[in-house]
Design a protein around this motif. Structure first.
Motif, PDB file in Angstrom:
ATOM      1  N   LEU A  13      33.714  26.291  36.729  1.00 55.44           N
ATOM      2  CA  LEU A  13      33.351  27.709  36.710  1.00 55.44           C
ATOM      3  C   LEU A  13      34.344  28.544  37.513  1.00 55.44           C
ATOM      4  CD1 LEU A  13      29.447  27.822  36.995  1.00 55.44           C
ATOM      5  CD2 LEU A  13      30.872  28.379  35.019  1.00 55.44           C
ATOM      6  N   GLU A  14      34.781  28.025  38.646  1.00 56.70           N
ATOM      7  CA  GLU A  14      35.767  28.751  39.464  1.00 56.70           C
ATOM      8  C   GLU A  14      37.082  28.922  38.714  1.00 56.70           C
ATOM      9  OE1 GLU A  14      35.719  26.249  42.914  1.00 56.70           O
ATOM     10  OE2 GLU A  14      33.947  27.236  43.755  1.00 56.70           O
ATOM     11  N   ARG A  69      31.003  37.985  31.233  1.00 53.13           N
ATOM     12  CA  ARG A  69      31.149  36.564  31.574  1.00 53.13           C
ATOM     13  C   ARG A  69      31.557  36.402  33.036  1.00 53.13           C
ATOM     14  NH1 ARG A  69      29.218  31.705  31.521  1.00 53.13           N
ATOM     15  NH2 ARG A  69      30.813  30.110  31.737  1.00 53.13           N
ATOM     16  N   ILE A  70      32.428  37.266  33.523  1.00 50.10           N
ATOM     17  CA  ILE A  70      32.825  37.209  34.936  1.00 50.10           C
ATOM     18  C   ILE A  70      31.598  37.403  35.829  1.00 50.10           C
ATOM     19  CG2 ILE A  70      34.066  38.464  36.755  1.00 50.10           C
ATOM     20  CD1 ILE A  70      36.340  38.891  34.683  1.00 50.10           C
ATOM     21  N   ARG A  71      30.775  38.394  35.508  1.00 52.57           N
ATOM     22  CA  ARG A  71      29.554  38.633  36.301  1.00 52.57           C
ATOM     23  C   ARG A  71      28.595  37.447  36.206  1.00 52.57           C
ATOM     24  NH1 ARG A  71      30.275  43.527  33.941  1.00 52.57           N
ATOM     25  NH2 ARG A  71      28.566  43.233  32.464  1.00 52.57           N
ATOM     26  N   SER A 106      39.594  36.671  35.402  1.00 51.79           N
ATOM     27  CA  SER A 106      39.885  37.818  36.264  1.00 51.79           C
ATOM     28  C   SER A 106      41.380  38.045  36.476  1.00 51.79           C
ATOM     29  CB  SER A 106      39.165  37.687  37.604  1.00 51.79           C
ATOM     30  OG  SER A 106      39.561  36.518  38.269  1.00 51.79           O
ATOM     31  N   GLU A 135      37.452  28.984  35.412  1.00 55.05           N
ATOM     32  CA  GLU A 135      37.227  29.957  34.342  1.00 55.05           C
ATOM     33  C   GLU A 135      37.218  31.376  34.909  1.00 55.05           C
ATOM     34  OE1 GLU A 135      34.053  31.155  30.811  1.00 55.05           O
ATOM     35  OE2 GLU A 135      33.586  29.452  32.112  1.00 55.05           O
ATOM     36  N   HIS A 136      36.581  31.558  36.053  1.00 58.66           N
ATOM     37  CA  HIS A 136      36.534  32.873  36.701  1.00 58.66           C
ATOM     38  C   HIS A 136      37.942  33.347  37.042  1.00 58.66           C
ATOM     39  CE1 HIS A 136      36.001  35.774  39.992  1.00 58.66           C
ATOM     40  NE2 HIS A 136      34.878  36.099  39.369  1.00 58.66           N
ATOM     41  N   ILE A 163      29.372  34.263  35.676  1.00 60.15           N
ATOM     42  CA  ILE A 163      29.917  33.166  36.484  1.00 60.15           C
ATOM     43  C   ILE A 163      29.681  33.437  37.965  1.00 60.15           C
ATOM     44  CG2 ILE A 163      32.053  32.035  37.230  1.00 60.15           C
ATOM     45  CD1 ILE A 163      33.072  32.427  34.325  1.00 60.15           C
ATOM     46  N   GLU A 164      29.934  34.658  38.397  1.00 57.59           N
ATOM     47  CA  GLU A 164      29.722  35.001  39.809  1.00 57.59           C
ATOM     48  C   GLU A 164      28.265  34.777  40.207  1.00 57.59           C
ATOM     49  OE1 GLU A 164      31.237  39.003  39.873  1.00 57.59           O
ATOM     50  OE2 GLU A 164      33.305  38.324  40.207  1.00 57.59           O
TER      51      GLU A 164
END
Length: 160
Positions: A16-17, A63-65, A24, A19-20, A67-68
């Motif tokens: 996940l990190e 998707r960023i939100r 970003s 992908e983030h 994952i966060e």
């Protein structure tokens, strides 16, 4: 109001990190540039490139939100730091033998977001996982499946 924390393996958190970071640092700037270039083409009402880039930007930002939020509400469990007791716990890799056919299967018990049966990763909420969590090497468990019940023996529990 308490926030529910979700278990996640170290590998799941790392994925996940990564992908983030990609979204970003690579996708966000690319889409920003694409929107800027599309704006220069003129009338935004009939500008398909602009609308497509904005739509994609919205999906990437969502998707960023997501994952966060998942990372913020997770408890990362490194099973390699937990003493091996032979008991099936979250994160362990388990070798099961079908008691009827002697066919062996290997599964790692992972978080919901990490589950991928084709890669041998079972969600901790899956019927097989629920049946074996808390059991030990040598124990026999019965799992209800859509095609009937299957009995497995827990052959080995690995902390890898």
């Amino acid at each position: 109001m308490s926030i529910t924390k979700y278990p996640m393996t170290v590998q799941g958190a790392r994925a996940l990190e990564e992908e983030h970071l990609f979204l970003s640092k690579t996708e966000r700037p690319r889409l920003s540039q694409a929107i800027g270039e599309a704006r220069e083409l003129g009338d935004l009402k009939e500008n398909a490139e602009y609308h497509a880039a904005r739509e994609e930007q919205g999906m990437v930002e969502a998707r960023i939100r997501d994952i966060e939020g998942r990372l913020q509400n997770s408890v990362v469990i490194d099973v390699t730091t937990i003493p091996h007791t032979g008991k099936v716990i979250f994160g362990t890799t388990v070798v099961l033998a079908n008691t009827e056919t002697d066919e062996e299967v290997t599964y790692q018990i992972v978080g919901e977001d990490e589950a991928d049966v084709k890669q041998g990763k079972l969600s901790s909420g899956a019927p097989i996982a629920r049946a074996i969590i808390g059991k030990e090497e040598g124990d026999t468990v019965v799992v209800k499946t859509p095609s009937g019940t299957v009995e497995y023996e827990i052959v080995e529990v690995k902390h890898i």
